[in-house]
Motif scaffolding. Structure first.
Motif, short mmCIF file in Angstrom:
data_model
loop_
_atom_site.label_atom_id
_atom_site.label_comp_id
_atom_site.label_asym_id
_atom_site.label_seq_id
_atom_site.Cartn_x
_atom_site.Cartn_y
_atom_site.Cartn_z
N LEU A 1 -31.03 -79.36 -10.98
CA LEU A 1 -29.75 -79.41 -10.62
C LEU A 1 -29.33 -80.72 -10.29
O LEU A 1 -29.81 -81.68 -9.42
N VAL A 2 -28.42 -81.30 -11.02
CA VAL A 2 -27.66 -82.76 -10.94
C VAL A 2 -26.26 -82.54 -10.33
O VAL A 2 -25.50 -82.34 -10.86
N GLN A 3 -26.19 -82.62 -9.09
CA GLN A 3 -25.30 -82.40 -8.22
C GLN A 3 -24.14 -83.57 -8.51
O GLN A 3 -22.83 -82.91 -8.22
N ASP A 4 -24.49 -84.78 -8.57
CA ASP A 4 -23.29 -85.94 -8.93
C ASP A 4 -22.64 -85.79 -10.19
O ASP A 4 -22.12 -86.53 -10.71
N ALA A 5 -23.42 -84.83 -11.08
CA ALA A 5 -22.84 -84.96 -12.74
C ALA A 5 -21.52 -84.48 -12.75
O ALA A 5 -21.02 -83.66 -11.79
N VAL A 6 -20.86 -84.49 -13.89
CA VAL A 6 -19.38 -83.90 -14.12
C VAL A 6 -18.70 -84.48 -12.82
O VAL A 6 -17.73 -83.52 -12.45
N GLY A 7 -18.67 -85.61 -12.39
CA GLY A 7 -17.69 -86.14 -11.51
C GLY A 7 -18.12 -85.28 -10.24
O GLY A 7 -17.07 -85.29 -9.27
N GLY A 8 -19.15 -85.12 -9.93
CA GLY A 8 -19.60 -84.36 -8.55
C GLY A 8 -19.35 -82.73 -8.85
O GLY A 8 -19.70 -82.00 -7.53
N GLY B 1 -21.15 -80.85 -10.42
CA GLY B 1 -22.65 -80.36 -10.76
C GLY B 1 -23.09 -80.06 -12.10
O GLY B 1 -22.12 -79.19 -12.86
N LEU B 2 -24.12 -80.40 -12.45
CA LEU B 2 -24.77 -79.74 -13.86
C LEU B 2 -26.11 -78.99 -13.26
O LEU B 2 -27.15 -79.68 -12.53
N VAL B 3 -26.39 -78.04 -13.95
CA VAL B 3 -27.74 -77.23 -13.93
C VAL B 3 -28.04 -77.08 -15.24
O VAL B 3 -27.30 -76.73 -16.12
N TYR B 4 -29.45 -77.51 -15.34
CA TYR B 4 -30.02 -77.17 -16.64
C TYR B 4 -31.51 -76.71 -16.52
O TYR B 4 -32.12 -76.67 -15.63
N ALA B 5 -31.97 -75.90 -17.67
CA ALA B 5 -33.14 -75.74 -17.72
C ALA B 5 -33.79 -75.94 -19.32
O ALA B 5 -32.83 -76.18 -20.33
N VAL B 6 -35.03 -76.28 -19.46
CA VAL B 6 -35.60 -76.45 -20.74
C VAL B 6 -36.57 -75.43 -21.11
O VAL B 6 -37.53 -75.00 -20.44
N ILE B 7 -36.62 -75.17 -22.61
CA ILE B 7 -37.30 -74.12 -23.23
C ILE B 7 -37.94 -74.91 -24.23
O ILE B 7 -37.49 -75.16 -25.31
N LEU B 8 -39.28 -75.09 -23.89
CA LEU B 8 -40.34 -75.97 -24.87
C LEU B 8 -40.91 -74.86 -26.03
O LEU B 8 -40.80 -73.55 -25.80
N ARG B 9 -41.31 -75.28 -27.04
CA ARG B 9 -41.78 -74.53 -28.05
C ARG B 9 -42.89 -73.46 -27.48
O ARG B 9 -42.88 -72.37 -27.85
N GLU B 10 -43.56 -74.10 -26.73
CA GLU B 10 -44.72 -73.21 -26.11
C GLU B 10 -44.09 -72.15 -25.05
O GLU B 10 -44.69 -71.04 -25.12
#
Length: 319
Positions: free
Chosen positions: A216-223, A225-234
């Motif tokens: 969670l990047v709370q200060d992104a998008v002008g405050g 918030g951005l939440v992200y997840a990563v799907i690796l090939r494995e």
């Protein structure tokens, strides 16, 4: 739009051969749209094929859609036809390796509902106010005086139920369209369950490992918030495309973030990125700055680089 429909019908009626192209990593809206329009053409005696460039197989969640016998492997798609029809593809790039079929056709009819559509056809029927491309196809068939039977309704409903998120994102008339399609006798609950609520057991451990990467990047998008997840090939080995694509719909439920993203590792340093927003941010604009596109609240793009670089580029673009 009536004039566009009339011009589109003219192209469809004069074609003796046609190829209907769906976008890569196809969802139910592009496949449902493609099979519906191809079924109508086939019934009129037109030599028609339906195809998408990748992956090799139709997602299992769509293997009960009527008209799937018209699907053709990419290498078997005719090199020259009277008409190419693209469905739910916002740009040539979304057609992958089959984009060159446009260049050898007499005409190209683009049917879509993405605001970011680049209008790459001879004729572009793009209604960015429609909830799905199948909704646009329905209106086109009405203008063409084509009766919508259960087989066509099944294909059209598939795109409608998925692109509205099971009717969470609708516009005036969405439920009326659903009622009309259901009145043909199709089992809407079974169609939705097959498309949206049917995963193998292996999806659960994959989901656990991927959600463990969420940040969670709370200060992104002008405050906001951005939440992200990563799907690796494995993480995604052995997973169907629908399992991988479903992750964004879980990540997006995070209450502290306006924007959600899932970064999906492809071969090498290539990543495909899915974006969702709640209300305040137009992620199609953000995706467009990164070479992609989509809808106001659902979009995506492809990027190359390290995981950290790709994440940083999105954070920068969001502001």
């Amino acid at each position: 739009m009536d004039e566009l429909f009339a011009s589109a019908i003219s192209l469809l009626e004069t074609a003796q051969s046609a190829t209907v192209l769906c976008h890569v990593q196809p969802d139910a809206d592009t496949i449902g749209s493609g099979l519906a329009i191809a079924t109508v053409l086939a019934r009129r005696g037109v030599q028609v094929q339906v195809a998408f460039a990748s992956p090799r197989e139709l997602p299992e969640s769509m293997n009960e859609l009527p008209g799937r016998d018209l699907l053709t492997a990419p290498e078997d798609v005719r090199s020259r036809v009277d008409l190419v029809v693209t469905v739910d593809a916002g740009s040539r790039g979304r057609l992958g390796a089959l984009a060159d079929r446009i260049d050898t056709a007499d005409a190209c009819l683009v049917i879509d509902h993405h605001r970011s559509n680049t209008r790459f056809g001879t004729l572009n029927v793009v209604d960015d106010g429609a909830e799905s491309t199948t909704a646009v196809i329905t209106r086109l068939l009405d203008a063409w005086n084509v009766a919508i039977d259960a087989d066509l309704a099944h294909c059209l409903f598939a795109g409608l139920v998925t692109d509205t998120g099971s009717f969470r994102w609708v516009r005036p008339g969405s439920h009326l369209l659903a009622e009309r399609l259901l009145a043909t006798g199709i089992d809407g609950a079974a169609i939705a369950r097959k498309l949206l609520d049917n995963h193998p057991f292996g999806w659960l451990p994959m989901l656990g490992s991927v959600l463990g990467s969420a940040a969670l990047v709370q200060d992104a998008v002008g405050g906001l918030g951005l939440v992200y997840a990563v799907i690796l090939r494995e993480n995604s080995e052995g997973m169907r495309s629908e399992e991988i694509e479903s992750v964004i719909d879980i990540v997006r439920t995070t209450s502290e973030a306006e924007v959600a993203a899932v970064f999906k590792q492809q071969s090498g340093d290539e990543w495909t990125v899915s974006l969702r927003s709640k209300t305040a941010v137009d992620v199609s604009t953000v995706a467009a700055t990164l070479g992609g596109g989509g809808h106001r609240n659902a979009a995506g793009f492809t990027a190359h680089g390290t995981k950290a670089d790709v994440i940083d580029s999105l954070v920068d673009a969001l502001g």
